[in-house]
Design a protein around this motif. Sequence first.
Motif, PDB file in Angstrom:
ATOM      1  N   SER A   1       5.306 154.047 105.741  1.00  6.95           N
ATOM      2  CA  SER A   1       4.062 154.465 106.263  1.00  6.95           C
ATOM      3  C   SER A   1       3.091 153.315 107.006  1.00  6.95           C
ATOM      4  O   SER A   1       3.571 152.343 106.618  1.00  6.95           O
ATOM      5  N   SER A   2       2.477 153.830 107.905  1.00  3.06           N
ATOM      6  CA  SER A   2       1.875 152.629 108.673  1.00  3.06           C
ATOM      7  C   SER A   2       0.380 153.138 108.332  1.00  3.06           C
ATOM      8  O   SER A   2      -0.262 154.467 108.219  1.00  3.06           O
ATOM      9  N   TYR A   3      -0.519 152.139 108.425  1.00  8.15           N
ATOM     10  CA  TYR A   3      -2.037 152.312 108.221  1.00  8.15           C
ATOM     11  C   TYR A   3      -3.012 151.606 109.109  1.00  8.15           C
ATOM     12  O   TYR A   3      -2.215 150.720 109.785  1.00  8.15           O
TER      13      TYR A   3
ATOM     14  N   LEU B   1     -13.465 145.704 104.478  1.00  6.55           N
ATOM     15  CA  LEU B   1     -12.863 146.615 105.235  1.00  6.55           C
ATOM     16  C   LEU B   1     -12.611 147.808 104.284  1.00  6.55           C
ATOM     17  O   LEU B   1     -12.141 148.960 104.470  1.00  6.55           O
ATOM     18  N   GLY B   2     -12.170 147.684 103.062  1.00  2.00           N
ATOM     19  CA  GLY B   2     -11.711 148.366 102.194  1.00  2.00           C
ATOM     20  C   GLY B   2     -10.254 148.699 102.159  1.00  2.00           C
ATOM     21  O   GLY B   2      -9.547 148.210 102.892  1.00  2.00           O
ATOM     22  N   VAL B   3      -9.923 149.792 101.698  1.00  2.00           N
ATOM     23  CA  VAL B   3      -8.639 150.483 101.695  1.00  2.00           C
ATOM     24  C   VAL B   3      -8.188 150.883 103.063  1.00  2.00           C
ATOM     25  O   VAL B   3      -9.155 151.739 103.573  1.00  2.00           O
ATOM     26  N   PRO B   4      -7.246 150.738 103.539  1.00  2.00           N
ATOM     27  CA  PRO B   4      -6.869 151.313 105.100  1.00  2.00           C
ATOM     28  C   PRO B   4      -6.625 153.002 104.740  1.00  2.00           C
ATOM     29  O   PRO B   4      -6.149 153.163 103.833  1.00  2.00           O
ATOM     30  N   GLU B   5      -6.752 153.432 106.000  1.00  2.00           N
ATOM     31  CA  GLU B   5      -6.370 154.838 106.073  1.00  2.00           C
ATOM     32  C   GLU B   5      -5.057 155.019 106.289  1.00  2.00           C
ATOM     33  O   GLU B   5      -4.547 154.312 107.290  1.00  2.00           O
ATOM     34  N   ALA B   6      -4.207 156.051 106.044  1.00  2.00           N
ATOM     35  CA  ALA B   6      -2.545 156.217 106.336  1.00  2.00           C
ATOM     36  C   ALA B   6      -2.965 156.877 108.112  1.00  2.00           C
ATOM     37  O   ALA B   6      -3.571 157.749 108.394  1.00  2.00           O
ATOM     38  N   VAL B   7      -2.040 156.305 108.546  1.00  2.00           N
ATOM     39  CA  VAL B   7      -1.774 156.787 109.940  1.00  2.00           C
ATOM     40  C   VAL B   7      -0.790 157.872 110.003  1.00  2.00           C
ATOM     41  O   VAL B   7      -1.010 158.814 110.827  1.00  2.00           O
ATOM     42  N   ASP B   8       0.352 157.430 109.348  1.00  2.00           N
ATOM     43  CA  ASP B   8       1.133 158.637 109.569  1.00  2.00           C
ATOM     44  C   ASP B   8       2.069 158.487 107.986  1.00  2.00           C
ATOM     45  O   ASP B   8       1.847 157.482 107.259  1.00  2.00           O
TER      46      ASP B   8
END
Length: 186
Positions: A15-17, A3-10
């Motif tokens: 922070s949530s990802y 999956l790699g690096v998670p994306e920032a949601v906020d």
Amino acid sequence: MPLGVPEAVDRYEASSYRHSVAFRGERPAGAGAADALARAAGLLAAAGWEVAGPEEEAGGAVRRYVLTARHPDGNRIELRSDDGSPGVRYGGRTPAVVLREPAESRRPEPVRTPGTVTPGFVLCYECDGLGACDQCGGRGWFPDRPPGRRRCPACSGRRVCPICRGGGQLAVSDLSAYQQGYYPEL
């Protein structure tokens, strides 16, 4: 597939990802777009997913279909296909997850106290010896609507007191007449 690096949601504290993935596959030979997505809907529903579709998307000469499935654990899958090509676009994402607990916001210890002021200096009238910005508590930001943070208007994100620039004290000889009004004992 990793999956790699998670994306920032906020960007709230903390922070949530989430992870997202997208790839393209092909339908079996002879299977139409609506039939392939209907089969996928049946398989996902049997596995406990809440399925919406397949639905035909409006517009265009080629009929396009979309299928959306949500799992009770928060995962989401979307499938798209059309009658113009044998391709199927698969997309999925995990629910947003906070990777660490929010840090408790505490005011820093003052850099100067009445007992530690250098001779010829006075405690800063703005931060009272704190040295850090007294508006944001030395964080440089405030929580806000997405993207989640708003820069502190008092220190512009520098985190230190804008008057004493982090020293916690001011030289008496450098005080303006206006500033001397804060110190009636002078």
